[in-house]
Write a protein that holds these residues in place. Structure first.
Motif, mmCIF file in Angstrom:
data_model
loop_
_atom_site.group_PDB
_atom_site.id
_atom_site.type_symbol
_atom_site.label_atom_id
_atom_site.label_comp_id
_atom_site.label_asym_id
_atom_site.label_seq_id
_atom_site.Cartn_x
_atom_site.Cartn_y
_atom_site.Cartn_z
ATOM 1 N N SER A 189 42.182 30.777 41.462
ATOM 2 C CA SER A 189 41.221 31.504 40.628
ATOM 3 C C SER A 189 41.662 32.947 40.417
ATOM 4 O O SER A 189 41.480 33.514 39.331
ATOM 5 C CB SER A 189 39.834 31.464 41.284
ATOM 6 O OG SER A 189 39.376 30.133 41.386
ATOM 7 N N VAL A 190 42.244 33.550 41.449
ATOM 8 C CA VAL A 190 42.780 34.910 41.311
ATOM 9 C C VAL A 190 43.958 34.897 40.336
ATOM 10 O O VAL A 190 44.037 35.719 39.413
ATOM 11 C CB VAL A 190 43.228 35.473 42.682
ATOM 12 C CG1 VAL A 190 43.859 36.853 42.508
ATOM 13 C CG2 VAL A 190 42.058 35.525 43.667
ATOM 14 N N ALA A 250 42.979 34.647 36.628
ATOM 15 C CA ALA A 250 42.469 35.911 36.073
ATOM 16 C C ALA A 250 43.630 36.859 35.763
ATOM 17 O O ALA A 250 43.643 37.539 34.730
ATOM 18 C CB ALA A 250 41.485 36.560 37.047
ATOM 19 N N ARG A 285 45.596 36.092 32.567
ATOM 20 C CA ARG A 285 44.995 36.713 31.375
ATOM 21 C C ARG A 285 45.543 38.137 31.204
ATOM 22 O O ARG A 285 45.908 38.552 30.102
ATOM 23 C CB ARG A 285 43.479 36.746 31.522
ATOM 24 C CG ARG A 285 42.757 37.425 30.371
ATOM 25 C CD ARG A 285 41.251 37.462 30.596
ATOM 26 N NE ARG A 285 40.656 36.131 30.548
ATOM 27 C CZ ARG A 285 40.056 35.537 31.582
ATOM 28 N NH1 ARG A 285 39.950 36.153 32.751
ATOM 29 N NH2 ARG A 285 39.547 34.326 31.441
ATOM 30 N N LEU A 296 41.586 41.851 33.470
ATOM 31 C CA LEU A 296 41.293 40.556 34.091
ATOM 32 C C LEU A 296 40.167 39.824 33.386
ATOM 33 O O LEU A 296 39.993 38.622 33.572
ATOM 34 C CB LEU A 296 40.884 40.758 35.554
ATOM 35 C CG LEU A 296 41.892 41.481 36.449
ATOM 36 C CD1 LEU A 296 41.296 41.682 37.828
ATOM 37 C CD2 LEU A 296 43.186 40.695 36.521
ATOM 38 N N MET A 332 35.782 42.478 39.286
ATOM 39 C CA MET A 332 36.878 41.643 39.778
ATOM 40 C C MET A 332 36.354 40.320 40.328
ATOM 41 O O MET A 332 36.941 39.264 40.075
ATOM 42 C CB MET A 332 37.686 42.405 40.820
ATOM 43 C CG MET A 332 38.248 43.704 40.230
ATOM 44 S SD MET A 332 39.596 44.412 41.170
ATOM 45 C CE MET A 332 40.859 43.223 40.773
ATOM 46 N N ASN A 374 33.688 38.784 39.448
ATOM 47 C CA ASN A 374 33.271 37.976 38.298
ATOM 48 C C ASN A 374 34.444 37.280 37.630
ATOM 49 O O ASN A 374 34.316 36.160 37.142
ATOM 50 C CB ASN A 374 32.562 38.849 37.261
ATOM 51 C CG ASN A 374 31.068 38.886 37.461
ATOM 52 O OD1 ASN A 374 30.355 38.068 36.895
ATOM 53 N ND2 ASN A 374 30.588 39.787 38.301
ATOM 54 N N CYS A 375 35.582 37.974 37.572
ATOM 55 C CA CYS A 375 36.756 37.389 36.917
ATOM 56 C C CYS A 375 37.378 36.297 37.779
ATOM 57 O O CYS A 375 37.971 35.353 37.266
ATOM 58 C CB CYS A 375 37.789 38.476 36.623
ATOM 59 S SG CYS A 375 37.181 39.693 35.451
ATOM 60 N N ILE A 376 37.245 36.429 39.108
ATOM 61 C CA ILE A 376 37.825 35.430 40.018
ATOM 62 C C ILE A 376 36.899 34.224 40.142
ATOM 63 O O ILE A 376 37.325 33.091 39.951
ATOM 64 C CB ILE A 376 38.089 36.060 41.406
ATOM 65 C CG1 ILE A 376 39.142 37.174 41.287
ATOM 66 C CG2 ILE A 376 38.542 34.988 42.400
ATOM 67 C CD1 ILE A 376 39.264 38.030 42.533
#
Lengths: 327, 327
Positions: free
Chosen positions: A283-284, A287, A290, A314, B133, B135-137
């Motif tokens: 998931s990291v 992001a 992107r 991100l 951050m 939220n993006c992960i």
């Protein structure tokens, strides 16, 4: 839509496939594998699987290639190779070799006019970012990193190599007392043994000498000898029932002082608790994929790490939206 | 050396002066005040204090002006005004008015060819960054922010305006049960009352009607009526002894799910525990002042927030050093 390729399909690659599904501005175009593509089963069977050798045929179809191989032998070769043709993101985690890896990816990315983002995940990755930021804020202070409770793949593998061991899982566990002292801002000096314990769950083969196995584990240099280690022998049923997951987590803590006479104490802690280490890491990475794509669209090239990425990159949201809703 | 000016010298300005001392690549050049400069006593008496009206005479001597006024009336005017002549950093914290403030600072900074960095501190600031951050992960998840235990200046002021109150301090306290539920990834829906309690310590004037004061506090709309509030009447001695500080802190937590069937739960928490709210805020601001200066040296102009700053810009260390030691 940002078009993603996955290079290597194990636990991490599968996590990346799942993470892409959660991001509406992204699309998984293809998975590349060194195995026979017919034998690789994706979560979404409609996505194409190709042999790794065919990756360079897809340079026009893929905006970011996410590398999901291992740091020991795969990534040191694969990332520089692919960085010349694709924007790439990897999770290279051999801390001591990061400068060398950075240099290799940097020259390849620059040659190809691409962005290469390395060492993305949680450690290195989010933990590094929090170490850096906390250091810049609390200049006069001390850093602590605690890992766990979570599965160490390397330590589990080491146990499985012992004669008479059928299966094994090793959990790294932070010592609660040490963690509390750090959280209280006591700035303790901690030995390896004082920071973490190691809990092992072992399925032995029938008739194996359990005392010998336990002794071999506890005295294993580098892996266990410097820790308080507990060994639990369990049945295969219990192993499957209670130890099938890959949880992990940990805390990065910095405590520091400010004030005319250093009289004010401050503690910053970044803590993660993860049911699935590979899915969180993925998931990291997604992001940051992107960010790699957007930076390259703006003309950026070369190797970068999480330190070099402004957080807004991100997010799929505009700067205006972010300022209005999240600032 | 990065040459810093401080515009406004209260608790935050003093904190900035102290933070600059902890950063070897920075130098405090001057403090500007609307008071009579003779009446402003700095920690370091060798630093010049000038009247605010004289700031524009120092455009060549100051690389970054740090604004330490209030968000209600000072910063909406001061930051756009100074942003035309200096790189500026402020801690504007009226969330609803950030878009307007951003637009004003952006046009002034661009006109002057400077960088204007707004809303820097911990909320807005580090908490915003962690919200973004996380939220993006964890795309599929919920956000929670808990404040405290810490002093709310606004609530303390509100109590002090009540007749018969000599002095008062109000602590915002997160409800432990709610915090634990969030940390466990239970994703609770929480009312205002369920998230925080308010603890008040009040020094009453001799002969004041304590029941009336307590009732006025507990029923005060917006400030206290929606919370479980406790009021403690204490002596002036106890107030000075136990309630002189300005501690604060809090947690930003996001919990989310991944996996083919959303079966894996993850929790990210960023937690700070601060003995001095203004000194910590000042420490964040000073790190971002470095970033503002370096970005402007590279040619960047216009208004920015913490979302737009790559973390490496906060550190005086080179990219090479950071990658080697902190990644």
């Amino acid at each position: 839509m940002i078009r993603i390729g996955i290079y290597g399909y194990g636990n991490l690659g599968r996590g990346v496939e799942l993470a892409i599904k959660q991001n509406e501005d992204m699309k998984l175009v293809a998975v590349f594998t060194r195995r026979d593509p017919k034998n690789v089963k994706l979560v979404d069977p409609s996505v194409a699987v190709y042999h790794a050798d065919d990756a360079l045929k897809m340079t026009n179809e893929i905006d970011v290639m996410i590398l999901c191989g291992g740091s020991a032998t795969d990534l040191p070769k694969q990332t520089p190779f692919l960085a010349k043709y694709f924007n790439v993101v990897d999770s290279f985690d051999t801390h001591a070799k990061i400068p060398e890896h950075f240099a290799n990816v940097d020259s390849a990315s620059k040659e190809g006019g691409k962005v290469g983002l390395i060492s993305v995940g949680w450690d290195p990755g989010m933990f590094s970012l929090n170490r850096l930021m906390a250091n810049c804020i609390l200049v006069d202070g001390n850093d602590y990193t605690f890992w766990g409770k979570g599965v160490s793949q390397g330590h589990s593998d080491a146990i499985r190599r012992i004669e008479g061991v059928k299966n094994a899982k090793q959990y790294t566990v932070p010592v609660e007392k040490a963690l509390q002292a750090v959280r209280n801002g006591e700035n303790p000096t901690l030995t390896t043994r004082e920071k973490h314990t190691r809990e092992c769950f072992v399925v032995a083969e029938d008739g194996a000498d359990l005392n010998r196995i336990e002794n071999e584990i506890k005295t294993m240099p580098n892996y266990f000898a410097d820790y308080d280690t507990t060994v639990n022998f369990i049945s295969e049923e219990e192993f499957i029932k209670n130890h099938a997951g890959i949880p992990h987590g940990g805390s990065v803590i910095r405590s520091g002082k400010t004030g005319e006479n250093h009289e004010n104490k401050h503690v910053i802690e970044y803590k993660i608790t993860l049911d699935s280490n590979p899915e969180f890491t993925a998931s990291v990475i997604v992001a940051y994929a992107r960010a790699a794509y957007r930076l390259n669209c703006e003309g950026a090239v070369g190797c970068k790490t999480v330190f070099d990425i402004a957080p807004a990159y991100l997010s799929p949201k505009s700067g205006e939206e972010l300022r209005k809703n999240l600032l």
